[in-house]
Motif scaffolding. Structure first.
Motif, PDB file in Angstrom:
ATOM      1  N   GLU A 194      65.167  22.965   7.981  1.00  0.00           N
ATOM      2  CA  GLU A 194      66.260  23.259   7.051  1.00  0.00           C
ATOM      3  C   GLU A 194      67.395  22.263   7.203  1.00  0.00           C
ATOM      4  OE1 GLU A 194      67.670  27.260   7.599  1.00  0.00           O
ATOM      5  OE2 GLU A 194      65.733  28.026   6.901  1.00  0.00           O
ATOM      6  N   SER A 199      54.627  27.602  12.808  1.00  0.00           N
ATOM      7  CA  SER A 199      54.680  28.965  12.315  1.00  0.00           C
ATOM      8  C   SER A 199      53.270  29.557  12.217  1.00  0.00           C
ATOM      9  CB  SER A 199      55.323  28.915  10.938  1.00  0.00           C
ATOM     10  OG  SER A 199      56.034  30.032  10.699  1.00  0.00           O
ATOM     11  N   ASP A 222      62.668  30.471  15.770  1.00  0.00           N
ATOM     12  CA  ASP A 222      63.319  29.981  14.560  1.00  0.00           C
ATOM     13  C   ASP A 222      63.621  28.497  14.615  1.00  0.00           C
ATOM     14  OD1 ASP A 222      63.402  32.558  13.502  1.00  0.00           O
ATOM     15  OD2 ASP A 222      65.202  33.019  14.649  1.00  0.00           O
ATOM     16  N   GLU A 251      61.330  42.871  17.353  1.00  0.00           N
ATOM     17  CA  GLU A 251      61.486  41.662  16.532  1.00  0.00           C
ATOM     18  C   GLU A 251      60.131  40.956  16.345  1.00  0.00           C
ATOM     19  OE1 GLU A 251      63.643  39.224  14.132  1.00  0.00           O
ATOM     20  OE2 GLU A 251      64.156  41.189  14.971  1.00  0.00           O
ATOM     21  N   ARG A 256      58.082  40.401  12.750  1.00  0.00           N
ATOM     22  CA  ARG A 256      57.597  39.103  12.269  1.00  0.00           C
ATOM     23  C   ARG A 256      56.078  39.010  12.271  1.00  0.00           C
ATOM     24  NH1 ARG A 256      61.680  34.698  14.023  1.00  0.00           N
ATOM     25  NH2 ARG A 256      63.572  35.906  14.264  1.00  0.00           N
ATOM     26  N   GLU A 269      61.907  26.017  12.009  1.00  0.00           N
ATOM     27  CA  GLU A 269      62.389  26.242  10.641  1.00  0.00           C
ATOM     28  C   GLU A 269      63.815  25.723  10.481  1.00  0.00           C
ATOM     29  OE1 GLU A 269      61.232  27.285   7.898  1.00  0.00           O
ATOM     30  OE2 GLU A 269      59.220  27.821   8.609  1.00  0.00           O
ATOM     31  N   ARG A 270      64.626  26.022  11.500  1.00  0.00           N
ATOM     32  CA  ARG A 270      66.025  25.615  11.431  1.00  0.00           C
ATOM     33  C   ARG A 270      66.132  24.098  11.361  1.00  0.00           C
ATOM     34  NH1 ARG A 270      68.471  28.345  16.034  1.00  0.00           N
ATOM     35  NH2 ARG A 270      67.907  30.435  15.396  1.00  0.00           N
ATOM     36  N   ASP A 289      65.174  32.559  20.077  1.00  0.00           N
ATOM     37  CA  ASP A 289      65.662  31.346  19.423  1.00  0.00           C
ATOM     38  C   ASP A 289      64.541  30.360  19.137  1.00  0.00           C
ATOM     39  OD1 ASP A 289      68.244  31.907  18.988  1.00  0.00           O
ATOM     40  OD2 ASP A 289      69.051  30.746  20.671  1.00  0.00           O
ATOM     41  N   TYR A 299      63.488  23.824  20.204  1.00  0.00           N
ATOM     42  CA  TYR A 299      62.724  23.113  19.189  1.00  0.00           C
ATOM     43  C   TYR A 299      61.646  22.251  19.827  1.00  0.00           C
ATOM     44  CZ  TYR A 299      61.282  19.897  15.678  1.00  0.00           C
ATOM     45  OH  TYR A 299      60.486  19.172  14.849  1.00  0.00           O
TER      46      TYR A 299
END
Ligand SMILES: Nc1ncnc2c1ncn2[C@@H]1O[C@H](COP(=O)(O)OP(=O)(O)OP(=O)(O)O)[C@@H](O)[C@H]1O
Ligand SMILES: [Mg+2]
Length: 399
Positions: free
Chosen positions: A176, A240, A169, A270, A274, A172-173, A166, A136
């Motif tokens: 969330e 993003s 994401d 992947e 995306r 976003e994680r 990882d 992150y």
């Protein structure tokens, strides 16, 4: 005369961000640093390499001996290229702890809240340990650095993680998580909830074991972080968008061994799924291209005719070697047979590598190979050599 621009140069001329990703231990950090160095040396660009956890000696070579987020200017004159360096190379290390503190200072609603978060005993524990914290913060730093606009190109290394994607994401994680129902329930209204909960048996036990202070710390931590929720969401969207931007490209680094190459193929799929641009695949630590062409015949002959060759060698030795190791045809025969056989084995590996490279090459714009160098890549001359391989100019500038 300067060489024609390589495909990679053409690709990167229009980019501001390159993100190196790939399986663990394949050379992501090395490749990111080498690419940044090669481009800074040969283009009039200001390049920043953001490294994650570089090996000690590489960190020293880049002037990053002490941990910290500050970017350091790296002298380019030791890279070993033939021309005078044209641009500037800067290097920074990702310091997760310092980055989190910085993020809190920047984005907490006010100074007092920032101080309370930083002083909260849970803060350090949670931010230092939760899964994805490193990923992150890498994306936060990228976003911040890009926003500052001080560099023409950012080359970003990614943390070794369970899953090489990882970091994609992570923002976003995080958004969330801070927006989750569980958290809202926990913190709203936190103090009265704690009082209410305190009457329940579980909390009575928890309170006795952990102490009121601990429960207060938990509530305060999440409450204070909740105030930064909108910021997390906004920045997650920003990251993003940056990853999808045309000025951003991904570089998948892998070796051509079976497991990492499979992982790299999965990564390529992947990224495509995306809609992220996979601009470059780097096959690192490959075998030299010796295992093809006339050398193959030589190796086969050595093996097939080991005995007569060993005898001819012994017979033709100069006087001073007459009692030396080459005078023993039996041992020399065994060595020649072994060399021939090893060459065959390597050739099989090289053929498998070529096949995997062809499959990897189908999924991207540019593919390059970097051979396994005879030494570790932990100083500037070695970085320079890897950089020249990346740019397809390894034969052009002196190594
Ligand atoms: N082409 C090469 N030739 C020889 N050694 C190399 C080459 N590329 C990388 N190395 C060495 O391989 C080791 C691992 O490289 P590096 O740290 O860059 O991998 P990484 O993918 O970043 O690993 P991690 O997943 O742990 O972050 C280092 O010791 C490095 O010097
Ligand atoms: Mg690394």
């Amino acid at each position: 005369m300067s060489p024609p621009p390589s495909d990679l140069r053409r690709l990167l001329a229009a980019k501001q961000v390159v993100i190196a990703c790939g399986p663990g231990g394949v050379g992501k950090t090395t490749t990111a640093a080498a690419l940044g160095a090669a481009l800074a040396a040969s283009e009039e660009w200001r390049v920043l390499v953001l490294t994650v956890d570089p090996a000690r000696r590489l960190a020293d070579a880049l002037g990053l001996g002490t941990l910290g987020n500050d970017a350091r200017r790296v002298p380019l004159d030791q890279l070993g290229g033939s021309d005078r360096p044209r641009g500037e190379l800067w290097a920074a290390m990702l310091d997760t702890k310092q980055s989190w503190d910085h993020l809190v200072e920047r984005h907490a609603p006010d100074r007092a809240s920032a101080q309370r978060i930083l002083a909260n005993p849970l803060y350090r524990n949670i931010t230092g340990r939760f899964a994805g914290s490193h990923e992150y913060i890498a994306m936060e730093r990228l976003y911040e650095l890009h926003g500052e606009g001080r560099y023409d190109l950012l080359v970003v290394d990614t943390p070794p993680s369970r899953d090489a994607l990882d970091f994609l994401d992570a923002p976003e994680r995080m958004a969330e998580f801070f927006g989750s129902r569980l958290l809202r329930w926990l913190v709203a209204p936190s103090r009265s909830r704690l009082v209410e909960l305190a009457s329940r048996p579980f909390y009575q036990v928890a309170d006795r074991i952990l102490g009121t202070q601990f429960l207060e710390d938990v509530a305060e931590f999440f409450l204070l972080f909740q105030a930064m929720y909108d910021g997390f969401v906004t920045r997650a969207r920003g990251v993003s968008a940056l990853l999808r931007d045309r000025a951003t490209t991904f570089m998948v680094v892998t070796t051509l061994e079976h497991a990492p190459a499979q992982e790299a193929l999965r990564l390529a799929d992947e990224l495509a799924r995306r809609n992220l641009e996979l601009g470059l695949v780097v096959a690192n630590k490959t075998l030299p291209d010796l295992f093809d062409g006339p050398a193959v015949e030589v190796a086969d002959e050595l093996r097939a005719r080991a005995r007569p060759l060993a005898e001819a060698l012994a017979a033709g030795l100069p006087q001073r070697d007459a009692a030396g190791p080459l005078a023993d045809p039996t041992t020399v025969t065994r060595v020649l047979e072994e060399i021939g056989q090893s060459f065959r084995d390597y050739r099989r590996v090289a053929a498998r590598e070529a096949e995997l490279l062809a499959r990897l090459s189908a999924a991207h714009l540019v593919a390059v190979t970097v051979p396994h160098l005879a030494r570790d890549v932990s100083d500037l001359p070695a970085l320079g050599e890897v950089g020249r391989w990346l740019l397809g100019e390894a034969g052009v500038a002196p190594a």
